[in-house]
Design a protein around this motif. Structure first.
Motif: not given
Lengths: 488, 253
Positions: A415-417, A419
């Motif tokens: 995920d782009v964050d 995670r």
């Protein structure tokens, strides 16, 4: 002086007091609170097992159920509530109820309830579903159903998972998308295809040559890839349901790479002329070649902005590989990256806010994001192993990339964050150059609700027989429904 | 008693009385001079010298500090009353005033010139540091009137209310803990939803009203779910209460 009469004086005083009394109760106290961000909790979703009607087998239902749950978990936005905790039955009611006991589901911590039924037979399966918001105790959107050919129950489950994510976030999930990549499983570099979660990998090419750099068309119907099958690099095109069309431009030129632009923008083609390599633009059918960069530089790795007005690319015009931005209309170029000696493989996000790229480190490469407007950079994947070739999912929330963190290159998604890191390929040799498909234009047919209509024929189910096809002809059908018996 | 009094104060008993009186006085004087009758006055303990290295602390903390400092006290006097030095208490600090925020100048993002490898070209300006970039982003955010608000919790119209501040923290923690799925919206810059929520005196949720939507109905719904999941709320400090809630997803980075 005479004293005031007592009774009129008292009455007057009472009148004054009444007039001064507040007309209503005291004003309620107010408190202002700014809530910025939650604690990154996923949405707890309870999924009842779909009821079976008609001639649908338990095995079909189980395939569907597993794919649905896996697709929800793949989103990274959902926590599945353990069925052991259900106060209501594990199986969906039949027929589906018009009301549900919201307190029962809230009591076990669920925010969302999914229930439904499967009907059909071995040849055709239809999934009816309802999605409930148990916190607000109402149905989330209209109910609906998806339909597909028998054998494709897993696709049905993934598609429903994407629909559920879409109803709560506004952006459809990506469980029912695909990732093309290069694999050396057959000791040659061939183009492979797999579902976004890494399931069902299968070859797209079997030409026993060097094939590189796959790239999807905007509708997900075709792939461009670079192939050395005729002794020099050419950009080839392969489409679903049809035999390959061959080179994009059969002019004998050295074509390094082809990258599809948004609808109507054409294809950015990297062509080598002697010591220089430049960017060109052609129509999707390969006609009307026009140069968009000039000079004796090495310009490569183009990526389009979502609106098609700009192209980010790699150039050595300042000495080493750096990222540059090109305005497609006026052909102006400005440098984007100024940190790091070697920056490459840009990938523009579908939302347009970020460009992912790889930057060289001592051990290989790390992945960063850069804001094309301000030049602000943010680390995305910083690891001791080399991480390369970023490719965005169509929702702009996930990225696929190749990583050698375990020694051999494999495709991962994150995920782009930062995670929800997942390894997508296993035991497929060296897996590199992932290309995440758009939302596939054809999908399981829908009749109602918020699902999209589409032709099931264009997104044909992969029948068990297709897995045994062993055509050796140049290019195989993306879905390999039937052996490609024709040769060029 | 009367017989004795008569005996003492007749002519014949007067000399005897006088003699007794004189003897008594002499005894008392003797005792006084010898010091046996006087209560013992304990010597004062040696003064305790304390080095103040921190601002004055509440009396509880001060006694703890003195307890750890070396003391010279009289021995074998466990119940001795130590004379405390008298301290003049400080006046309480003034309540923080609400400072109106001046509009900060938003510095444009610095565009550093291309870095040239050739020794003949002039050295380009260094790229902005991470601190400079963060300062620019903060300035950009704080320049928005919606965010240029009172920063201290519980500060309303220049008055600091500790009860309200504590309640505010409790409600904020509860809402954040119950806001699920916010990750899906953290890439969408500028989302802001405003809700009005009425709580009764027991903290039960009575009314939820969307005062201003964010433009993204899915985000608004997720905020509403957070409000409803957080029910029941802690008991308000002073009866029924209206909450003006502003939800923002926060950034990904």
């Amino acid at each position: 002086m005479s004293a005031l009469p007592r009774v009129p004086a008292l009455a007057g005083l009472a009148l004054c007091l009444c007039a001064l009394a507040p007309l209503r109760g005291g004003a309620e106290e107010r408190l202002r609170i700014d809530v910025r961000g939650g604690v990154a909790r996923a949405v707890p979703v309870a999924v009842q097992r779909f009821a079976i009607t008609g001639k649908v087998s338990a095995e079909q239902r189980d395939r569907f159920d597993r794919a649905l749950r896996a697709g929800l978990e793949f989103s990274g936005l959902v926590d599945l509530v353990d069925r052991e905790a259900f106060l209501d039955p594990v199986d969906s009611p039949r027929p589906l109820a018009q009301v549900i006991p919201c307190d029962n589901w809230r009591g076990i911590g669920a925010d969302v309830l999914v229930q439904g039924s499967l009907e059909g037979d071995a040849r055709r399966v239809r999934a009816h579903f309802r999605i409930w918001d148990v916190v607000r105790c109402q149905m989330q959107g209209a109910g609906g159903h998806f339909e597909t050919a028998g054998g494709a129950e897993a696709l049905l489950g993934r598609r429903l998972a994407d629909e559920i994510v879409g109803r709560f976030t506004g952006t459809r999930g990506v469980a029912a998308t695909q990732i093309a990549f290069i694999s050396t499983r057959s000791r040659n570099k061939e183009v492979y295809l797999m579902e976004a979660d890494g399931s069902d990998p299968r070859p797209v090419t079997r030409n026993r040559s060097i094939n590189l750099l796959p790239d999807w068309s905007p509708d997900g119907d075709s792939l461009l890839y670079t192939s050395y099958r005729r002794g020099h690099p050419e950009v080839w095109r392969i489409s679903r349901g049809r035999r390959p069309n061959g080179p994009l431009r059969d002019d004998g030129s050295t074509q390094i790479r082809g990258v599809w632009g948004p609808d109507g923008a054409g294809v950015a083609l990297v062509v080598s002329h002697g010591p220089a390599t430049g960017l060109y633009r052609v129509r999707p059918d390969g006609s009307r070649l026009e140069a968009i960069t000039r000079g004796r530089f090495l310009d490569t790795s183009p990526t389009w902005s979502p609106d098609g007005s700009k192209i980010a690319f790699v150039s050595d015009r300042s000495g080493g590989p750096q990222l540059y931005l090109l305005d497609v209309d006026d052909r102006s170029v400005r440098r984007l990256t100024f940190e790091g000696r070697y920056n490459a493989s840009p990938a523009w996000s579908p939302t347009g806010e970020w460009i992912a790229y790889q930057t060289q480190t001592q051990a290989g490469f790390d992945l960063y994001l850069i804001d094309p407007e301000t030049g602000t950079t943010v680390p995305l994947v910083v690891h001791a192993g080399s991480d390369e070739d970023p490719s965005w999912a169509p929702d702009g929330r996930k990225i696929a990339f190749a990583s050698a963190r375990l020694g051999r290159y494999d495709v991962y998604t994150i995920d782009v964050d930062g995670r929800n890191l997942r390894r997508a390929t296993r035991n497929l040799g060296e897996c590199t150059a992932p290309a995440w498909s758009p939302w596939l234009a054809g999908g399981p047919e829908t009749r109602s609700g918020r699902g999209e209509a589409g032709s099931a024929r264009r997104y044909a189910a992969r029948s068990p027989r297709a897995a045994e096809s062993t055509d050796g002809s140049p290019g195989a059908d993306l879905r390999a429904d039937r052996p490609a018996s024709e040769k060029r | 008693m009367r017989v004795l009094a008569d005996t003492l104060f007749t002519d014949a008993g007067f000399p005897r009385t006088l003699a007794l009186s004189a003897a008594g006085h002499l005894v008392v004087m003797g005792l006084l001079l010898s010091g046996l009758a006087l209560p013992r006055i304990h010597s004062l303990p040696a003064p305790v010298f304390v080095d103040l290295v921190a601002p004055p602390t509440p009396p509880r903390a001060k006694s703890a500090a003195r307890a750890s400092a070396p003391r010279r006290v009289a021995r074998h006097r466990p119940r001795q009353r130590v004379v405390q030095p008298v301290l003049i208490p400080r006046s309480p600090p003034p309540a923080p005033k609400a400072r109106p925020k001046a509009k900060p100048k938003v510095a444009p993002a610095p565009r550093t010139p291309p870095r040239a490898k050739s020794a003949q070209t002039p050295q380009p300006a260094p790229p902005p540091t991470a601190d400079e970039i963060l300062a620019q982003l903060r300035a950009r955010v704080s320049s928005r009137p919606e965010t240029a608000q009172l920063e201290a919790p519980g500060v309303e119209e220049g008055r600091f209310d500790p009860l309200l501040a504590r309640y505010q923290r409790q409600v904020l923690a509860r809402l954040r803990a119950n806001w699920t799925g916010v990750r899906a919206f953290q890439q969408h810059a500028g989302l802001r939803a405003r809700y009005q929520v009425r709580l009764d005196a027991s903290g039960a949720l009575r009314e939820v009203t969307l005062a201003r939507g964010s433009g993204n109905p899915f985000f608004d719904e997720s905020a509403e779910r957070a409000i409803r999941r957080a029910d029941p709320y802690p008991r308000p400090p002073r009866g029924a209460l209206t909450l003006d809630l502003t939800f923002e997803p926060g950034g990904v980075f």
